[in-house]
Design a protein around this motif. Structure first.
Motif, PDB file in Angstrom:
ATOM      1  N   ILE A 168      11.438  17.894 -16.144  1.00 29.64           N
ATOM      2  CA  ILE A 168      10.285  17.405 -15.379  1.00 29.64           C
ATOM      3  C   ILE A 168      10.554  16.000 -14.849  1.00 29.64           C
ATOM      4  N   VAL A 169      10.966  15.108 -15.737  1.00 29.10           N
ATOM      5  CA  VAL A 169      11.210  13.728 -15.313  1.00 29.10           C
ATOM      6  C   VAL A 169      12.402  13.662 -14.363  1.00 29.10           C
ATOM      7  N   GLY A 170      13.425  14.491 -14.612  1.00 33.21           N
ATOM      8  CA  GLY A 170      14.555  14.528 -13.690  1.00 33.21           C
ATOM      9  C   GLY A 170      14.145  14.980 -12.297  1.00 33.21           C
ATOM     10  N   PHE A 171      13.308  16.004 -12.228  1.00 34.53           N
ATOM     11  CA  PHE A 171      12.852  16.492 -10.925  1.00 34.53           C
ATOM     12  C   PHE A 171      11.990  15.445 -10.225  1.00 34.53           C
ATOM     13  N   VAL A 172      11.102  14.814 -10.966  1.00 30.53           N
ATOM     14  CA  VAL A 172      10.244  13.784 -10.370  1.00 30.53           C
ATOM     15  C   VAL A 172      11.079  12.598  -9.898  1.00 30.53           C
ATOM     16  N   GLY A 173      12.092  12.223 -10.683  1.00 28.40           N
ATOM     17  CA  GLY A 173      12.970  11.140 -10.254  1.00 28.40           C
ATOM     18  C   GLY A 173      13.714  11.479  -8.975  1.00 28.40           C
ATOM     19  N   PHE A 174      14.196  12.717  -8.884  1.00 30.55           N
ATOM     20  CA  PHE A 174      14.902  13.119  -7.667  1.00 30.55           C
ATOM     21  C   PHE A 174      13.950  13.165  -6.476  1.00 30.55           C
ATOM     22  N   ALA A 175      12.725  13.634  -6.699  1.00 34.20           N
ATOM     23  CA  ALA A 175      11.741  13.649  -5.616  1.00 34.20           C
ATOM     24  C   ALA A 175      11.436  12.235  -5.138  1.00 34.20           C
ATOM     25  N   THR A 176      11.359  11.291  -6.072  1.00 36.61           N
ATOM     26  CA  THR A 176      11.131   9.892  -5.690  1.00 36.61           C
ATOM     27  C   THR A 176      12.287   9.360  -4.853  1.00 36.61           C
ATOM     28  N   LEU A 177      13.503   9.710  -5.244  1.00 39.11           N
ATOM     29  CA  LEU A 177      14.685   9.299  -4.474  1.00 39.11           C
ATOM     30  C   LEU A 177      14.653   9.885  -3.065  1.00 39.11           C
ATOM     31  N   VAL A 178      14.307  11.160  -2.959  1.00 46.06           N
ATOM     32  CA  VAL A 178      14.244  11.817  -1.648  1.00 46.06           C
ATOM     33  C   VAL A 178      13.174  11.179  -0.766  1.00 46.06           C
ATOM     34  N   ILE A 179      12.020  10.885  -1.352  1.00 49.14           N
ATOM     35  CA  ILE A 179      10.952  10.248  -0.572  1.00 49.14           C
ATOM     36  C   ILE A 179      11.398   8.879  -0.071  1.00 49.14           C
ATOM     37  N   GLY A 180      12.033   8.113  -0.941  1.00 52.84           N
ATOM     38  CA  GLY A 180      12.491   6.790  -0.533  1.00 52.84           C
ATOM     39  C   GLY A 180      13.526   6.842   0.576  1.00 52.84           C
ATOM     40  N   LEU A 181      14.500   7.743   0.457  1.00 52.65           N
ATOM     41  CA  LEU A 181      15.525   7.861   1.499  1.00 52.65           C
ATOM     42  C   LEU A 181      14.922   8.339   2.821  1.00 52.65           C
ATOM     43  N   SER A 182      14.041   9.328   2.739  1.00 51.16           N
ATOM     44  CA  SER A 182      13.425   9.845   3.965  1.00 51.16           C
ATOM     45  C   SER A 182      12.595   8.771   4.656  1.00 51.16           C
ATOM     46  N   LEU A 183      11.826   8.027   3.868  1.00 50.77           N
ATOM     47  CA  LEU A 183      11.004   6.965   4.451  1.00 50.77           C
ATOM     48  C   LEU A 183      11.868   5.877   5.074  1.00 50.77           C
ATOM     49  N   LEU A 184      12.948   5.528   4.411  1.00 51.01           N
ATOM     50  CA  LEU A 184      13.829   4.481   4.933  1.00 51.01           C
ATOM     51  C   LEU A 184      14.468   4.902   6.254  1.00 51.01           C
ATOM     52  N   ILE A 185      15.009   6.129   6.297  1.00 53.51           N
ATOM     53  CA  ILE A 185      15.679   6.589   7.517  1.00 53.51           C
ATOM     54  C   ILE A 185      14.683   6.763   8.658  1.00 53.51           C
ATOM     55  N   SER A 186      13.557   7.407   8.364  1.00 51.15           N
ATOM     56  CA  SER A 186      12.575   7.670   9.425  1.00 51.15           C
ATOM     57  C   SER A 186      11.991   6.383   9.984  1.00 51.15           C
ATOM     58  N   MET A 227       0.817  -1.205   0.000  1.00 53.16           N
ATOM     59  CA  MET A 227       0.000   0.000   0.000  1.00 53.16           C
ATOM     60  C   MET A 227       0.856   1.262   0.000  1.00 53.16           C
ATOM     61  N   ALA A 228       1.993   1.210   0.708  1.00 52.33           N
ATOM     62  CA  ALA A 228       2.871   2.379   0.734  1.00 52.33           C
ATOM     63  C   ALA A 228       3.413   2.684  -0.656  1.00 52.33           C
ATOM     64  N   ALA A 229       3.760   1.635  -1.411  1.00 51.34           N
ATOM     65  CA  ALA A 229       4.278   1.841  -2.763  1.00 51.34           C
ATOM     66  C   ALA A 229       3.215   2.453  -3.668  1.00 51.34           C
ATOM     67  N   ILE A 230       1.958   2.025  -3.502  1.00 52.28           N
ATOM     68  CA  ILE A 230       0.874   2.585  -4.313  1.00 52.28           C
ATOM     69  C   ILE A 230       0.670   4.062  -3.983  1.00 52.28           C
ATOM     70  N   GLY A 231       0.728   4.382  -2.692  1.00 58.43           N
ATOM     71  CA  GLY A 231       0.600   5.781  -2.293  1.00 58.43           C
ATOM     72  C   GLY A 231       1.710   6.642  -2.859  1.00 58.43           C
ATOM     73  N   ILE A 232       2.931   6.134  -2.827  1.00 62.00           N
ATOM     74  CA  ILE A 232       4.056   6.874  -3.408  1.00 62.00           C
ATOM     75  C   ILE A 232       3.856   7.048  -4.910  1.00 62.00           C
ATOM     76  N   GLY A 233       3.348   6.013  -5.569  1.00 64.35           N
ATOM     77  CA  GLY A 233       3.127   6.098  -7.009  1.00 64.35           C
ATOM     78  C   GLY A 233       2.117   7.168  -7.383  1.00 64.35           C
ATOM     79  N   ALA A 237      10.290  -2.192   1.826  1.00 64.54           N
ATOM     80  CA  ALA A 237      10.158  -2.539   0.410  1.00 64.54           C
ATOM     81  C   ALA A 237       9.804  -1.308  -0.427  1.00 64.54           C
ATOM     82  N   ALA A 238       8.876  -0.501   0.062  1.00 60.97           N
ATOM     83  CA  ALA A 238       8.471   0.689  -0.688  1.00 60.97           C
ATOM     84  C   ALA A 238       9.609   1.697  -0.798  1.00 60.97           C
ATOM     85  N   SER A 239      10.343   1.897   0.286  1.00 59.94           N
ATOM     86  CA  SER A 239      11.427   2.883   0.267  1.00 59.94           C
ATOM     87  C   SER A 239      12.577   2.436  -0.634  1.00 59.94           C
ATOM     88  N   VAL A 240      12.930   1.160  -0.583  1.00 55.65           N
ATOM     89  CA  VAL A 240      14.018   0.667  -1.436  1.00 55.65           C
ATOM     90  C   VAL A 240      13.621   0.750  -2.909  1.00 55.65           C
TER      91      VAL A 240
END
Length: 292
Positions: free
Chosen positions: A75-93, A1-7, A115-118
């Motif tokens: 646009i795609v570069g920014f979205v990709g970086f935002a996805t990376l930031v979300i994944g790292l933040s979720l993993l650490i938190s 569910m977390a992965a779907i929300g991120i998507g 799984a969702a963060s990785v």
């Protein structure tokens, strides 16, 4: 569910960033349109439709060639970086919360978040690195001034937007982290480390985002050379509105009438036809003309 929300969040972010970068390219109020997309998230289609209606209305700079390609890369570069930031933040938190209290994050919840963060880290990093390297390489290879100016304008907007968003995240998470830590130190009731220590995740990631882009993409000799070239190119002309009419004062200089008009006009006394000043006979009736 977390992965779907991120998507779903990434999809929404991609649409908002398209509106932002397209409005930037067209000289529109890009921040206002982007805020409309974010604040009216529950009416996502409405701001998008309004923008599509008004994007070509009013005075705006002429769009340089290659708009679709340069917008796609940033646009795609920014979205990709935002996805990376979300994944790292979720993993650490999530990891911090798990270490502090296993009750706060159970085994099943932690595995799902892990799984969702990785997945977000891997996909986001791949998308961001590929498109960002292509965007920088394309920017340096452009020889046509008009297209270079438009591309660098988006390039700079990308960096400034990333800095602004990262600093906002750092500020909010820093306030959360510091406020919770002080409250815990002062012995405030119902304040537990699990409630404020996870804020360290987005705080660290946001500061890393600012530092990475500042050192390797902003404060560099290559960027300064590109900036100098950008500043030397005049802005594109405005289209979509007529230029204001210029009112010029005109001075009427009287001119002398032609010599033919200054001579006295003659007419035949017999038939009334007009005759020349040197004629002796009327060309119409043949009668001899009387001298003036």
């Amino acid at each position: 569910m977390a992965a779907i929300g991120i998507g779903f969040f990434i999809l929404w972010l991609a649409l908002a960033m398209w509106v932002y970068f397209d409005a930037t390219d067209r000289g529109k109020a890009s921040i206002g349109w982007a805020l409309a997309m974010f604040l009216a998230g529950w009416l996502l289609v409405a701001p998008l439709i309004l923008y599509l209606i008004f994007r070509d209305v009013g005075a705006r700079p002429a769009v340089a060639p290659g708009a679709g390609r340069r917008q796609y890369l940033y646009i795609v570069g920014f979205v990709g970086f935002a996805t990376l930031v979300i994944g790292l933040s979720l993993l650490i938190s999530t990891t911090i919360a798990r270490i502090i209290s296993e009750e706060a994050v159970g085994d099943e919840g932690y595995r799902e978040a892990l799984a969702a963060s990785v997945a977000a880290i891997i996909i986001g990093a791949a998308i961001w690195i590929y498109h960002w390297l292509r965007a920088e390489g394309r920017l340096r290879s452009i020889t046509e001034d008009e297209e270079f100016r438009a591309t660098f304008f988006l390039h700079r907007a990308y960096l400034y937007t990333l800095f602004a968003v990262s600093w906002i995240i750092a500020f909010l998470s820093g306030m959360w982290f510091l406020g919770g830590g002080l409250a815990n130190a002062f012995g405030v009731e119902h304040v537990e480390p699990v409630g404020w220590l996870p804020a360290l995740g987005p705080l660290v990631v946001a500061l890393l985002a600012v530092g990475t882009h500042y050192l390797f993409s902003f404060e560099t000799a290559s960027y300064k050379q590109l900036l100098s070239r950008f500043e030397a190119i005049p802005p594109p002309p405005l289209i979509g509105a007529s230029a204001p009419a210029e009112v010029r004062a005109t001075t009427v200089v009287p001119t002398a009438p032609p010599a033919a008009e200054r001579t006295e006009r003659r007419f035949c006394s017999h038939c009334g036809a007009r005759v020349g000043g040197d004629d002796a006979f009327c060309s119409s009736c043949g009668e001899r003309l009387r001298s003036a």
